[in-house]
Design a protein around this motif. Structure first.
Motif, PDB file in Angstrom:
ATOM      1  N   ARG A   1       0.825  -1.208   0.000  1.00 28.53           N
ATOM      2  CA  ARG A   1       0.000   0.000   0.000  1.00 28.53           C
ATOM      3  C   ARG A   1       0.863   1.264   0.000  1.00 28.53           C
ATOM      4  NH1 ARG A   1      -5.690  -1.060   1.353  1.00 28.53           N
ATOM      5  NH2 ARG A   1      -5.863  -3.189   2.082  1.00 28.53           N
ATOM      6  N   LEU A   2       1.918   1.280   0.802  1.00 28.50           N
ATOM      7  CA  LEU A   2       2.786   2.460   0.834  1.00 28.50           C
ATOM      8  C   LEU A   2       3.466   2.685  -0.515  1.00 28.50           C
ATOM      9  CD1 LEU A   2       4.501   2.051   4.330  1.00 28.50           C
ATOM     10  CD2 LEU A   2       2.922   3.877   3.644  1.00 28.50           C
ATOM     11  N   PHE A   3       3.928   1.613  -1.135  1.00 30.80           N
ATOM     12  CA  PHE A   3       4.676   1.736  -2.392  1.00 30.80           C
ATOM     13  C   PHE A   3       3.758   2.044  -3.568  1.00 30.80           C
ATOM     14  CE2 PHE A   3       7.110   0.082  -6.044  1.00 30.80           C
ATOM     15  CZ  PHE A   3       8.302   0.770  -5.861  1.00 30.80           C
ATOM     16  N   TYR A   4       2.643   1.335  -3.683  1.00 32.81           N
ATOM     17  CA  TYR A   4       1.775   1.499  -4.854  1.00 32.81           C
ATOM     18  C   TYR A   4       0.656   2.503  -4.642  1.00 32.81           C
ATOM     19  CZ  TYR A   4       4.292  -2.369  -6.882  1.00 32.81           C
ATOM     20  OH  TYR A   4       5.295  -3.152  -7.389  1.00 32.81           O
ATOM     21  N   LEU A   5      -0.024   2.449  -3.514  1.00 32.92           N
ATOM     22  CA  LEU A   5      -1.138   3.363  -3.279  1.00 32.92           C
ATOM     23  C   LEU A   5      -0.628   4.767  -2.961  1.00 32.92           C
ATOM     24  CD1 LEU A   5      -4.203   3.806  -2.846  1.00 32.92           C
ATOM     25  CD2 LEU A   5      -3.835   3.220  -0.457  1.00 32.92           C
ATOM     26  N   CYS A   6       0.341   4.849  -2.059  1.00 32.66           N
ATOM     27  CA  CYS A   6       0.868   6.152  -1.654  1.00 32.66           C
ATOM     28  C   CYS A   6       1.986   6.638  -2.566  1.00 32.66           C
ATOM     29  CB  CYS A   6       1.383   6.086  -0.218  1.00 32.66           C
ATOM     30  SG  CYS A   6       0.121   5.620   0.970  1.00 32.66           S
ATOM     31  N   GLU A   7       2.492   5.740  -3.419  1.00 35.29           N
ATOM     32  CA  GLU A   7       3.558   6.048  -4.361  1.00 35.29           C
ATOM     33  C   GLU A   7       4.785   6.632  -3.661  1.00 35.29           C
ATOM     34  OE1 GLU A   7       1.765   8.526  -7.370  1.00 35.29           O
ATOM     35  OE2 GLU A   7       0.644   6.848  -8.201  1.00 35.29           O
ATOM     36  N   LEU A   8       5.150   5.992  -2.540  1.00 32.66           N
ATOM     37  CA  LEU A   8       6.318   6.428  -1.785  1.00 32.66           C
ATOM     38  C   LEU A   8       7.557   5.673  -2.246  1.00 32.66           C
ATOM     39  CD1 LEU A   8       4.802   6.592   1.811  1.00 32.66           C
ATOM     40  CD2 LEU A   8       5.149   8.470   0.204  1.00 32.66           C
ATOM     41  N   SER A   9       8.695   6.301  -2.083  1.00 31.70           N
ATOM     42  CA  SER A   9       9.964   5.668  -2.440  1.00 31.70           C
ATOM     43  C   SER A   9      10.391   4.714  -1.322  1.00 31.70           C
ATOM     44  CB  SER A   9      11.043   6.734  -2.631  1.00 31.70           C
ATOM     45  OG  SER A   9      11.357   7.337  -1.379  1.00 31.70           O
ATOM     46  N   ILE A  10      11.363   3.877  -1.609  1.00 29.81           N
ATOM     47  CA  ILE A  10      11.907   2.959  -0.605  1.00 29.81           C
ATOM     48  C   ILE A  10      12.429   3.767   0.584  1.00 29.81           C
ATOM     49  CG2 ILE A  10      13.700   1.228  -0.136  1.00 29.81           C
ATOM     50  CD1 ILE A  10      11.536   0.170  -2.020  1.00 29.81           C
TER      51      ILE A  10
END
Length: 190
Positions: free
Chosen positions: A140-149
């Motif tokens: 969810r953080l990576f795809y939904l929120c589009e956050l970086s590593i």
């Protein structure tokens, strides 16, 4: 001209710190859906996640004057959501049984209208519920929120190697669970 979400958050925070309660409602409204989704990823229970989210926004309101504007507000907020959710999980000492979740989602005949966005979300959320909390959270953080590593590392305190491995496992596992739920109809969903 497109507005900058960072500057919108900073302006709302400035107003909140000056005593504007309406600005806090706007800030909550803007971030509540993603925050709830993150809490549900960890807790696997919508009702508990909603309770945790109320606690989160109370903490945010009380601690907003400590926000240093060094990172985005969403990164700071998601860190609070993640920590509060994991603390609640520990407090409840929940052992999430994949077998128990499998029994809950016995989907057979409701596979006809998969192309509707509502159905896509439904099946993806069902599959996310079957994942380990860390995997679901990171997806969810990576795809939904589009956050970086790097941003995810700040929010979760996970090492980059764990984030990458769990993202990889999470993608594989969500694919596996979607195949179980939908069988040959999976292609219609995607």
């Amino acid at each position: 001209m497109k507005s900058n979400p960072l500057s919108e958050d900073y302006e709302l925070i400035r107003k909140i710190n000056e005593g504007d309660a309406t600005a806090f409602r706007q800030l909550v409204y803007k971030h509540k859906d993603v925050s709830l989704s993150l809490a549900q990823s960890i807790l696997k229970d919508a009702v508990i996640a909603e309770d945790v989210l109320q606690d989160v926004f109370i903490k945010v309101y009380r601690k907003l004057n400590t926000f240093k504007f060094k990172a985005s507000f969403s990164t700071w907020l998601y860190r609070i959501v993640v920590n509060t959710s994991y603390n609640e999980l520990k407090k409840r000492k929940q052992n999430i049984s994949v077998d128990a979740i499998d029994d809950t989602f016995n989907i057979t005949s409701e596979k006809k209208d998969l192309m509707e966005e509502q159905d896509q979300r439904k099946y993806i959320n069902l599959a996310l519920q079957k994942l380990r909390p860390d995997e679901a959270l990171l997806l969810r953080l990576f795809y939904l929120c589009e956050l970086s590593i790097k941003e995810i590392e700040v929010i979760t305190s996970f090492k980059p190697s764990k984030i990458k491995v769990d993202l990889h496992r999470g993608r594989e596992n969500i694919g596996f669970h979607l195949k179980q739920l939908l069988g040959k109809d999976l292609k219609q969903l995607l």
